[in-house]
Design a protein around this motif. Structure first.
Motif, PDB file in Angstrom:
ATOM      1  N   LYS A  29       5.728  -2.538  12.090  1.00  0.00           N
ATOM      2  CA  LYS A  29       4.402  -2.003  11.750  1.00  0.00           C
ATOM      3  C   LYS A  29       3.857  -2.649  10.480  1.00  0.00           C
ATOM      4  O   LYS A  29       2.694  -3.080  10.431  1.00  0.00           O
ATOM      5  CB  LYS A  29       4.458  -0.483  11.580  1.00  0.00           C
ATOM      6  CG  LYS A  29       3.112   0.132  11.183  1.00  0.00           C
ATOM      7  CD  LYS A  29       3.143   1.633  11.208  1.00  0.00           C
ATOM      8  CE  LYS A  29       1.820   2.230  10.735  1.00  0.00           C
ATOM      9  NZ  LYS A  29       0.684   1.850  11.605  1.00  0.00           N
ATOM     10  N   TYR A  30       4.691  -2.719   9.439  1.00  0.00           N
ATOM     11  CA  TYR A  30       4.222  -3.274   8.165  1.00  0.00           C
ATOM     12  C   TYR A  30       3.871  -4.751   8.288  1.00  0.00           C
ATOM     13  O   TYR A  30       2.801  -5.192   7.844  1.00  0.00           O
ATOM     14  CB  TYR A  30       5.298  -3.070   7.093  1.00  0.00           C
ATOM     15  CG  TYR A  30       5.026  -3.771   5.777  1.00  0.00           C
ATOM     16  CD1 TYR A  30       3.764  -3.719   5.174  1.00  0.00           C
ATOM     17  CD2 TYR A  30       6.024  -4.496   5.133  1.00  0.00           C
ATOM     18  CE1 TYR A  30       3.520  -4.365   3.966  1.00  0.00           C
ATOM     19  CE2 TYR A  30       5.791  -5.133   3.931  1.00  0.00           C
ATOM     20  CZ  TYR A  30       4.529  -5.073   3.352  1.00  0.00           C
ATOM     21  OH  TYR A  30       4.295  -5.716   2.160  1.00  0.00           O
ATOM     22  N   LEU A  31       4.753  -5.542   8.881  1.00  0.00           N
ATOM     23  CA  LEU A  31       4.527  -6.985   8.907  1.00  0.00           C
ATOM     24  C   LEU A  31       3.283  -7.346   9.704  1.00  0.00           C
ATOM     25  O   LEU A  31       2.470  -8.170   9.264  1.00  0.00           O
ATOM     26  CB  LEU A  31       5.750  -7.703   9.485  1.00  0.00           C
ATOM     27  CG  LEU A  31       7.051  -7.597   8.672  1.00  0.00           C
ATOM     28  CD1 LEU A  31       8.155  -8.396   9.335  1.00  0.00           C
ATOM     29  CD2 LEU A  31       6.849  -8.057   7.240  1.00  0.00           C
TER      30      LEU A  31
ATOM     31  N   TRP B 258       0.853  -1.190   0.000  1.00  0.00           N
ATOM     32  CA  TRP B 258       0.000   0.000   0.000  1.00  0.00           C
ATOM     33  C   TRP B 258       0.886   1.237   0.000  1.00  0.00           C
ATOM     34  O   TRP B 258       2.065   1.164   0.334  1.00  0.00           O
ATOM     35  CB  TRP B 258      -0.981  -0.008   1.171  1.00  0.00           C
ATOM     36  CG  TRP B 258      -0.400  -0.016   2.556  1.00  0.00           C
ATOM     37  CD1 TRP B 258       0.055   1.063   3.268  1.00  0.00           C
ATOM     38  CD2 TRP B 258      -0.218  -1.149   3.406  1.00  0.00           C
ATOM     39  NE1 TRP B 258       0.504   0.673   4.500  1.00  0.00           N
ATOM     40  CE2 TRP B 258       0.343  -0.675   4.630  1.00  0.00           C
ATOM     41  CE3 TRP B 258      -0.483  -2.516   3.288  1.00  0.00           C
ATOM     42  CZ2 TRP B 258       0.656  -1.525   5.690  1.00  0.00           C
ATOM     43  CZ3 TRP B 258      -0.175  -3.356   4.342  1.00  0.00           C
ATOM     44  CH2 TRP B 258       0.386  -2.860   5.525  1.00  0.00           C
ATOM     45  N   PRO B 259       0.331   2.400  -0.386  1.00  0.00           N
ATOM     46  CA  PRO B 259       1.134   3.629  -0.518  1.00  0.00           C
ATOM     47  C   PRO B 259       1.710   4.108   0.814  1.00  0.00           C
ATOM     48  O   PRO B 259       1.195   3.774   1.887  1.00  0.00           O
ATOM     49  CB  PRO B 259       0.134   4.652  -1.065  1.00  0.00           C
ATOM     50  CG  PRO B 259      -0.990   3.861  -1.619  1.00  0.00           C
ATOM     51  CD  PRO B 259      -1.069   2.611  -0.810  1.00  0.00           C
ATOM     52  N   GLY B 260       2.744   4.892   0.714  1.00  0.00           N
ATOM     53  CA  GLY B 260       3.342   5.480   1.899  1.00  0.00           C
ATOM     54  C   GLY B 260       4.486   4.658   2.450  1.00  0.00           C
ATOM     55  O   GLY B 260       4.816   3.580   1.943  1.00  0.00           O
ATOM     56  N   PRO B 261       5.107   5.140   3.526  1.00  0.00           N
ATOM     57  CA  PRO B 261       6.324   4.510   4.052  1.00  0.00           C
ATOM     58  C   PRO B 261       6.088   3.264   4.890  1.00  0.00           C
ATOM     59  O   PRO B 261       7.054   2.636   5.331  1.00  0.00           O
ATOM     60  CB  PRO B 261       6.933   5.624   4.919  1.00  0.00           C
ATOM     61  CG  PRO B 261       5.767   6.435   5.365  1.00  0.00           C
ATOM     62  CD  PRO B 261       4.787   6.406   4.236  1.00  0.00           C
ATOM     63  N   TYR B 262       4.827   2.878   5.150  1.00  0.00           N
ATOM     64  CA  TYR B 262       4.566   1.771   6.070  1.00  0.00           C
ATOM     65  C   TYR B 262       4.009   0.530   5.373  1.00  0.00           C
ATOM     66  O   TYR B 262       3.538  -0.390   6.045  1.00  0.00           O
ATOM     67  CB  TYR B 262       3.593   2.213   7.168  1.00  0.00           C
ATOM     68  CG  TYR B 262       3.938   3.553   7.756  1.00  0.00           C
ATOM     69  CD1 TYR B 262       5.200   3.791   8.313  1.00  0.00           C
ATOM     70  CD2 TYR B 262       3.023   4.604   7.719  1.00  0.00           C
ATOM     71  CE1 TYR B 262       5.532   5.030   8.819  1.00  0.00           C
ATOM     72  CE2 TYR B 262       3.346   5.846   8.236  1.00  0.00           C
ATOM     73  CZ  TYR B 262       4.610   6.059   8.781  1.00  0.00           C
ATOM     74  OH  TYR B 262       4.932   7.293   9.271  1.00  0.00           O
ATOM     75  N   GLY B 263       4.055   0.508   4.038  1.00  0.00           N
ATOM     76  CA  GLY B 263       3.497  -0.617   3.295  1.00  0.00           C
ATOM     77  C   GLY B 263       4.511  -1.395   2.498  1.00  0.00           C
ATOM     78  O   GLY B 263       4.196  -1.926   1.425  1.00  0.00           O
TER      79      GLY B 263
END
Length: 331
Positions: free
Chosen positions: A115-117, A104-109
């Motif tokens: 956070k991402y996992l 997904w867009p942005g720094p966390y995807g």
């Protein structure tokens, strides 16, 4: 389709191999849902592939958050099929998914942050309608996030009951050893590595397979047919309906050179002498190494899957055959 009841003789049709030093055995052939399970694909065909797999003893279905297209659609469609056909067989299945590529867009995807996992797996479970997955992978190395953070997220996921085991994909031998040490110290059930490996892509032979054996991990290898090159599809060049001819394909036309076509033709002659299709021989060649726990195949139709499964009927190679194969690949 009518209501599904699995073939009662399914476990007689498949062989299973222990995954490293774990308690898990995987089928020699596992089914990957990278292609042909997205929203633009034929749902009935996808359902038929999954039924054919389980009817032939394939107990492991492998997904990832961004399989489709669009991203997430393979998990969503698998979830629908699972609810319709496989819910009552849940305890007979190994279901895996992954996160690590852009989702997904942005720094966390993307990549390997905690956070991402954790967020990605929560989304995956909702799409598939599952309480947990059997295996959750970090899909690729992250050069910037500390390995301790990524492995710590995998540990937390297991402790939350969202996955039974964890794995990694495409890590180097050195980083695999580091990850194994971190996870061992945390007491995390680290099951296996999923690397790309086939006759034409041999990077795992430069230390990774030895490392896996040393630390007690299994391996499930993907792209066993080099995106279809190691099949009968390209024996005479590039067909118009092939993956290499399709715009946006992961297989570039430039890979199908005259040299590659010639190599494939010679390999096909060896396969025929063994009573196998080229695809079957390519899969058998991988399984000759006991450090390979399972070969992950992706298919476009049930008949193709049945052909792949036929590889397990002849896994033995004479040294003369192995020498000829090496000579062809080096020519």
């Amino acid at each position: 389709m009518k209501a599904y009841t699995a073939n009662t003789e399914r476990y007689e049709k498949m062989e299973y191999r222990r995954c490293g030093r774990s308690g898990i055995k995987l089928p020699l052939i596992s089914l990957g849902l990278w292609h042909n399970f997205g929203d633009n694909d034929d749902y009935a065909n996808a359902r038929g592939i999954l039924r054919t797999a389980f009817d032939n003893g394939i107990t492991h279905f492998d997904l990832a958050n961004n399989y489709g297209p669009p991203y997430g659609s393979a998990e969503k469609n698998f979830g629908k099929i699972f609810k319709e056909d496989f819910a009552r067989y849940r305890d007979e299945l190994i279901i895996s998914t992954k996160a690590g590529w852009d989702m997904w867009p942005g720094p966390y995807g993307n990549f390997g942050s905690r956070k991402y996992l954790i967020a990605s797996l929560d989304q995956s479970l909702k799409r598939m309608g599952l309480d947990y997955v059997d295996i959750f992978y970090h899909h690729r190395p992250d050069p910037e996030t500390p390995l301790e953070e990524t492995m710590g997220a995998l540990d937390q996921i297991v402790r939350q009951g969202k996955a039974l085991y964890v794995g990694i994909s495409q890590y180097s031998a050195e980083d695999t050893a580091k990850a194994a040490e971190i996870l061992r110290n945390q007491g995390t059930p680290f099951l296996l590595h999923q690397p790309r490996y086939n006759m034409m892509d041999r990077w795992v032979e430069d230390g990774l397979l030895d490392t896996l054996q040393k630390v007690g991990l299994g391996s499930i290898v993907f792209s066993p047919l080099e995106q279809g090159i190691l099949s009968s599809k390209y024996l005479n060049g590039i067909p118009e309906d092939s993956r290499a001819a399709t715009e946006g394909s992961y297989l570039d036309k430039s890979q199908i050179t005259e040299k590659v076509v010639r190599q494939v033709q010679h390999l096909n002659e060896i396969a025929k002498s063994r009573g196998q299709s080229l695809a079957q021989m390519a899969i058998a060649w991988l399984l000759k190494d006991k450090r390979v726990s399972s070969v992950l195949v992706g298919v476009s139709r049930p008949a193709q899957l049945k052909d792949n499964i036929g590889a397990i009927q002849n896994l033995d190679f004479r040294q003369e055959e192995l020498d000829k194969i090496e000579g062809i690949l080096k020519s």
